[in-house]
Design an enzyme around this catalytic site. Structure first.
Site, PDB file in Angstrom:
ATOM      1  N   CYS B 247     -49.898  27.126 -30.853  1.00 37.02           N
ATOM      2  CA  CYS B 247     -50.624  28.375 -30.610  1.00 37.02           C
ATOM      3  C   CYS B 247     -50.485  28.714 -29.148  1.00 37.02           C
ATOM      4  O   CYS B 247     -49.384  28.957 -28.670  1.00 37.02           O
ATOM      5  CB  CYS B 247     -52.070  28.275 -31.065  1.00 37.02           C
ATOM      6  N   ARG B 252     -56.056  26.275 -31.581  1.00 39.65           N
ATOM      7  CA  ARG B 252     -56.029  26.895 -32.901  1.00 39.65           C
ATOM      8  C   ARG B 252     -55.065  26.148 -33.827  1.00 39.65           C
ATOM      9  O   ARG B 252     -55.291  26.030 -35.025  1.00 39.65           O
ATOM     10  CB  ARG B 252     -55.591  28.368 -32.779  1.00 39.65           C
TER      11      ARG B 252
END
Lengths: 145, 299
Positions: B247, B252
């Site tokens: 990410c 994430r």
């Protein structure tokens, strides 16, 4: 600008933070976060007047008012974002009653001088830096207008 | 000593049901010996405003990152941290947090680097616990520090570095950022601060699957069937694939790593934590802009 010329309230806040250990600095930030006043009604009803602080991870909105040459800063942030919520009153209280020029003269790195990098991480401190920069930009626009 | 597993029917469909607990399970098991609940949030102060009774706080940035080098803490630092939170090597750890367990999954992934065996997520995280009207407290938990052994971090299995990604091109890559970051319109998540990448776009051939697609509206993980439809159906991942997720700074993608590895059972999944803040600023690495995955560059 050195500590001698930093506006009194901002200097006091800095001393308060630096006098504490890292853990207690978080507690002090939490106290600030609980002190964020509700927006005055004229802004509560006009969210369009508020500017979003993109540097903050959470939705923070702010508005700078100049009344007879004196600056007032208003901000709002959700309760689920206490860190960001804590940044706003540090600036709002620190700027209250200052002249436009005094606010423009506040060093851009004031947020970095509070000893919060260790407590909340440098990344998060950027939110406050953004808030200060946006305050100054709004003031410059106001003067130019 | 490890706590019993949650036998919820939804979990039984996942490859590793033992990695999740429901809010009901947690409410029933709170305070049990051998179980420590950890809150890990994006907002470093959120825990202080109220947390699950007895839960301790571990902050992704101030606790799990090395303060100087861009890396995770060492075995000594991790041992000191966990010991101070009352976590022993055989403790069952249940992690929960804000934002669909985004940071909780990141913390779990870091625990995995140190080989902590029994670490689970609270399905639905902090928001679901609150939405269900369950108890929160601002009381500091009574923690008895314990000894946690110094275990050297093993990055090989679940962590990828830039060089690994370069060598990996041609194998499945999952980009879990927003569509705007993927296409190159911007380098940061919408409404997130600029974290410093000089170029925008994605790693050639990476499939775009924003991480939050794995979460249902209430913040819990989608069902096995729904997740299979996305990652196997849409993306085309297959058993035996060697997969890297990334990410912007690896947070994430920890969430997606958890989904691919623990929920869908892909055995070789690594998280590239250098992610876009490294790739987007590194000299002479290939980048693709636009909505297409792009081709593996000729070497």
């Amino acid at each position: 600008m050195d500590a001698m010329t930093l506006p009194a309230k901002l200097a006091e806040t800095r001393e308060d933070f630096l006098a504490l250990g890292v853990k207690d600095r978080l507690q002090l930030l939490l106290e600030f976060s609980n002190e964020l006043p509700a927006l005055p009604e004229r802004y509560a009803e006009h969210p369009d007047l508020l500017e979003r602080v993109e540097e903050c991870q959470s939705p923070v909105f702010m508005f700078v008012e100049v009344d007879d040459g004196i600056v007032h800063l208003y901000a709002t942030a959700p309760a689920e974002s206490p860190t960001t919520r804590g940044f706003a009153p540090i600036l709002a209280q620190g700027l209250e009653g200052l002249t436009v020029q005094e606010v423009l003269d506040i060093p851009a790195d004031y947020p970095q001088s509070l000893g919060l990098a260790e407590a909340v991480s440098p990344l998060r401190v950027r939110g406050m830096t953004g808030m200060l920069a946006r305050t100054k930009r709004q003031l410059r626009e106001r003067i130019a207008a | 000593m490890s706590a019993e597993f949650d036998s919820a029917a939804k979990f039984a469909e996942y490859a590793h049901p033992e990695r999740l607990v429901t809010t009901e399970w947690l409410a029933e098991h709170l305070g049990e010996p051998g179980l420590v609940v950890v809150e890990s949030d994006e907002d470093v102060l959120l825990y202080e405003t109220g947390h699950i009774p007895g839960a301790v706080k571990i902050d992704w940035h101030t606790d799990l990152n090395d303060p100087v080098v861009r890396d995770y803490v060492s075995g000594e630092q991790f041992a000191a941290l966990l010991g101070s939170k009352g976590i022993a090597r055989d403790t069952t750890v249940v992690i929960y947090g804000d934002k669909n367990n985004w940071w909780a999954a990141y913390a779990l992934w870091v625990f995995t680097l140190f080989g902590h065996e029994d670490v689970r997520l609270l399905d639905g995280g902090r928001d679901l616990w609150i939405a269900e009207g369950r108890e929160l407290t601002t009381d500091a938990p009574a923690v008895t520090p314990v000894e946690y052994p110094v275990v050297e971090r093993d990055d090989a299995a679940v962590r990828a570095f830039k060089e690994d990604v370069l060598a990996h091109l041609g194998n499945p890559l999952v980009d879990v950022r927003s569509p705007e970051e993927y296409s190159g319109e911007r380098t940061t998540a919408p409404a997130y601060p600029e974290e410093g990448a000089l170029r925008a776009g994605h790693i050639p051939t990476a499939a775009s699957v924003p991480w939050a697609r794995a979460a249902a509206a209430d913040g819990t993980f989608k069902t096995r069937e729904e997740l299979d439809a996305i990652y196997r159906g849409e993306v085309g991942l297959e058993d035996g694939d060697d997969i890297i997720a990334y990410c912007r700074i690896g947070e994430r993608s920890s969430h997606t790593w958890f989904v691919l590895n623990h929920l869908l059972g892909f055995e070789k999944v690594r998280n590239y934590d250098g992610s876009w803040t490294e790739w987007g600023s590194a000299v002479r690495v290939p980048i693709v802009t636009g909505a297409e995955r792009g081709e593996v560059p000729a070497r």
